[in-house]
Design an enzyme around this catalytic site. Structure first.
Site, short mmCIF file in Angstrom:
data_model
loop_
_atom_site.label_atom_id
_atom_site.label_comp_id
_atom_site.label_asym_id
_atom_site.label_seq_id
_atom_site.Cartn_x
_atom_site.Cartn_y
_atom_site.Cartn_z
N ARG A 50 0.88 -1.23 0.00
CA ARG A 50 -0.03 -0.15 -0.10
C ARG A 50 0.88 1.36 0.22
NH1 ARG A 50 -4.54 0.44 4.39
NH2 ARG A 50 -2.68 1.17 5.78
N LYS A 149 -2.48 6.95 1.18
CA LYS A 149 -2.51 7.33 2.87
C LYS A 149 -1.63 8.33 2.80
CE LYS A 149 -2.50 4.67 7.05
NZ LYS A 149 -3.26 5.23 7.71
N GLU A 182 -16.41 6.19 5.23
CA GLU A 182 -15.73 5.39 6.34
C GLU A 182 -15.76 6.34 7.79
OE1 GLU A 182 -11.51 5.05 5.41
OE2 GLU A 182 -11.42 7.28 4.61
#
Ligand code: PXG
Length: 288
Positions: A50, A149, A182
């Site tokens: 990721r 992220k 989320e």
């Protein structure tokens, strides 16, 4: 405490970045939050993949191989004599000039911190957590992809501030179409009529590592699952609800926007997810 900076371990007091680092000036960088359970780093490869994808998305070339990052992370845990804890891996764009351009940023900076983690109180896992929906919407993926992220967490921080002002620890964020995206630092799961449902990444959810683990557990439990758009109504009428995240692990939700979820107590299927999760955390890891 020892901190890993670029290519070596340094004392905490010497772990410093330049005031010209674009990570500080613009939130230009990426990170991962990773757990260490009993000397085992949970899903390290998935976290590093990721990180690589985040780097690619923001055009930040990573000068470290996956093997080098793995070794640096393990070394940091060992140097701090840590067996259980939280690893924060940060890569900034590096030092540049006072302008947005990345052209002068030639040396990305690597920071690895390994420390104890402040867990939610045990009571939340036993009795469940109450949360609300906040007005701050999750970033539109065409403005800033939530799958990256990045060090730019102001969107989530604004939502967290709203939640905390109202006395809550976590909050549901909707996307700009009004569907559930989320929580501020966790993914959301609904269990309804024998099915597990979670918003897709395209709805504004981070592709959480714990989220992926929950989907693996669903397969093991023979519970059908799907990624789908969820409205607040779908949340309010759900049989069960839980959140997933590296820090929170799996946390039962018993109230949303003053509506009790199910009978207002952590649900039986959520309990199975919690048990299954705790059973795998020390098995599915990289030994430090
Ligand atoms: N959504 C967001 C926006 C996150 O930041 C998750 C979901 C869960 O993903 P993982 O891969 O952890 O299952 C995250 C990650 C904090 C904190 O201090 C939380 C995260 C990251 C960094 C700090 O609460 N959550």
């Amino acid at each position: 405490m020892k901190i890993y900076m670029n290519d070596r371990l340094v004392d905490r007091k010497d772990a410093k970045v330049s005031v010209f680092d674009h990570g500080l000036l613009y939130g230009d960088g990426i990170f991962e939050g990773i757990r260490l359970y009993d000397g085992c780093i949970f899903k390290l490869d998935a976290h590093l993949e990721r990180l690589e994808f985040s780097a690619k998305a923001i055009m930040l070339p990573l000068p470290w191989s996956r093997a080098a990052l793995t070794e640096a992370i393990c070394e940091t845990c060992r140097a701090n004599k840590l067996k259980d804890g939280y690893i924060r891996l940060v890569v900034t764009r590096g030092e540049g000039s006072l302008g947005l351009s990345i052209k002068n940023c030639e040396e990305p900076q690597l920071i690895i911190i390994a420390d104890k983690i402040q867990l939610y109180p045990e009571e939340f896992y036993k009795n469940g957590l109450k949360i609300i929906t906040v007005p701050t919407r999750r970033c539109n993926p065409s403005a800033l992809p939530p799958a990256v992220k990045s060090l730019n967490y102001l969107n989530n921080i604004l939502a967290k501030i709203e939640a905390q002002h109202l006395g809550y620890h976590e909050a549901i964020m909707l996307n700009d179409q009004g569907y559930v995206a989320e929580c501020t630092g966790d993914n959301v799961f609904v269990i309804h009529k024998g099915k597990l449902i979670t918003p897709a990444a395209s709805a504004g959810a981070l592709k959480g590592i714990t989220r992926a683990t929950a989907l693996e557990i669903a397969d093991k439990l023979n519970l059908p699952w799907e990624e789908a758009n969820l409205t607040r109504y779908d949340i309010w009428v759900a049989n069960e609800l839980f959140l997933t995240g590296t820090a929170a692990e799996i946390i039962p939700i018993v109230e949303v926007d003053a509506r009790p979820i199910g009978d207002g107590k952590p649900g039986p299927i959520t309990a199975k997810f919690l048990a299954a999760f705790h059973a795998i955390v020390t098995k599915d890891g990289t030994l430090i």
